[in-house]
Write a protein that holds these residues in place. Sequence first.
Motif, PDB file in Angstrom:
ATOM      1  N   GLN A  84      37.755  24.397  84.430  1.00  0.00           N
ATOM      2  CA  GLN A  84      37.327  23.015  84.184  1.00  0.00           C
ATOM      3  C   GLN A  84      35.818  22.888  84.310  1.00  0.00           C
ATOM      4  N   LEU A  85      35.247  23.543  85.301  1.00  0.00           N
ATOM      5  CA  LEU A  85      33.798  23.512  85.478  1.00  0.00           C
ATOM      6  C   LEU A  85      33.101  24.188  84.303  1.00  0.00           C
ATOM      7  N   VAL A  86      33.642  25.301  83.846  1.00  0.00           N
ATOM      8  CA  VAL A  86      33.060  25.988  82.693  1.00  0.00           C
ATOM      9  C   VAL A  86      33.129  25.095  81.460  1.00  0.00           C
ATOM     10  N   THR A  87      34.238  24.395  81.296  1.00  0.00           N
ATOM     11  CA  THR A  87      34.371  23.445  80.179  1.00  0.00           C
ATOM     12  C   THR A  87      33.304  22.368  80.275  1.00  0.00           C
ATOM     13  N   PHE A  88      33.097  21.833  81.470  1.00  0.00           N
ATOM     14  CA  PHE A  88      32.058  20.826  81.672  1.00  0.00           C
ATOM     15  C   PHE A  88      30.680  21.407  81.347  1.00  0.00           C
ATOM     16  N   CYS A  89      30.406  22.620  81.819  1.00  0.00           N
ATOM     17  CA  CYS A  89      29.114  23.263  81.555  1.00  0.00           C
ATOM     18  C   CYS A  89      28.897  23.437  80.060  1.00  0.00           C
ATOM     19  N   LEU A  90      29.937  23.823  79.355  1.00  0.00           N
ATOM     20  CA  LEU A  90      29.866  23.991  77.901  1.00  0.00           C
ATOM     21  C   LEU A  90      29.528  22.662  77.230  1.00  0.00           C
ATOM     22  N   GLN A  91      30.236  21.613  77.602  1.00  0.00           N
ATOM     23  CA  GLN A  91      29.980  20.294  77.019  1.00  0.00           C
ATOM     24  C   GLN A  91      28.579  19.809  77.355  1.00  0.00           C
ATOM     25  N   GLU A 128      22.707  27.849  73.091  1.00  0.00           N
ATOM     26  CA  GLU A 128      23.816  28.216  72.202  1.00  0.00           C
ATOM     27  C   GLU A 128      24.427  29.557  72.623  1.00  0.00           C
ATOM     28  N   TYR A 129      23.613  30.451  73.133  1.00  0.00           N
ATOM     29  CA  TYR A 129      24.132  31.727  73.640  1.00  0.00           C
ATOM     30  C   TYR A 129      25.136  31.463  74.753  1.00  0.00           C
ATOM     31  N   PHE A 130      24.759  30.602  75.703  1.00  0.00           N
ATOM     32  CA  PHE A 130      25.686  30.280  76.791  1.00  0.00           C
ATOM     33  C   PHE A 130      26.947  29.607  76.263  1.00  0.00           C
ATOM     34  N   THR A 131      26.815  28.676  75.334  1.00  0.00           N
ATOM     35  CA  THR A 131      28.012  28.002  74.825  1.00  0.00           C
ATOM     36  C   THR A 131      28.935  29.001  74.129  1.00  0.00           C
TER      37      THR A 131
END
Length: 145
Positions: A84-91, A128-131
Amino acid sequence: MQFYYGNQMPLRILDEAEFWKHQEEEHTVVIRELVKGLEQEFVDALKKWEAALAETHQQVVRYIETVIRSGAQVTQELYQHVMQLVTFCLQQSDQFIQLCRQIKTESAAVSANATAKVVLDHIIRESEYFTGIAQTLLYNNQDGR
């Protein structure tokens, strides 16, 4: 990012998120310092982003500490919280990219500064690399661990 980390994968993606959230936080300062005469609305937006990214960075650090303390026993619940945290970071990174693009296209100060355009493109590519990393991890883990 390599995907052979096995049960260390939650820690690996958190390490990536920690690094990139800190980078994005620093990038808000880089943009403000580089672009002299940047419109106040963008200066204010970047300052808000700096605070938000710092908060996310600290949250990621707390999760890293939790995963480390859990040893090899990362529970399904902790794993889901990490995802969930990774999803938040992506967004969050997607939204930060949108702001950078908006600054690049709408700022008169940037349009008059060729270096700023190049730097903004670089900052966008880095986020974008991180996403890309985050999306790959999330899509590879849709069915659980």
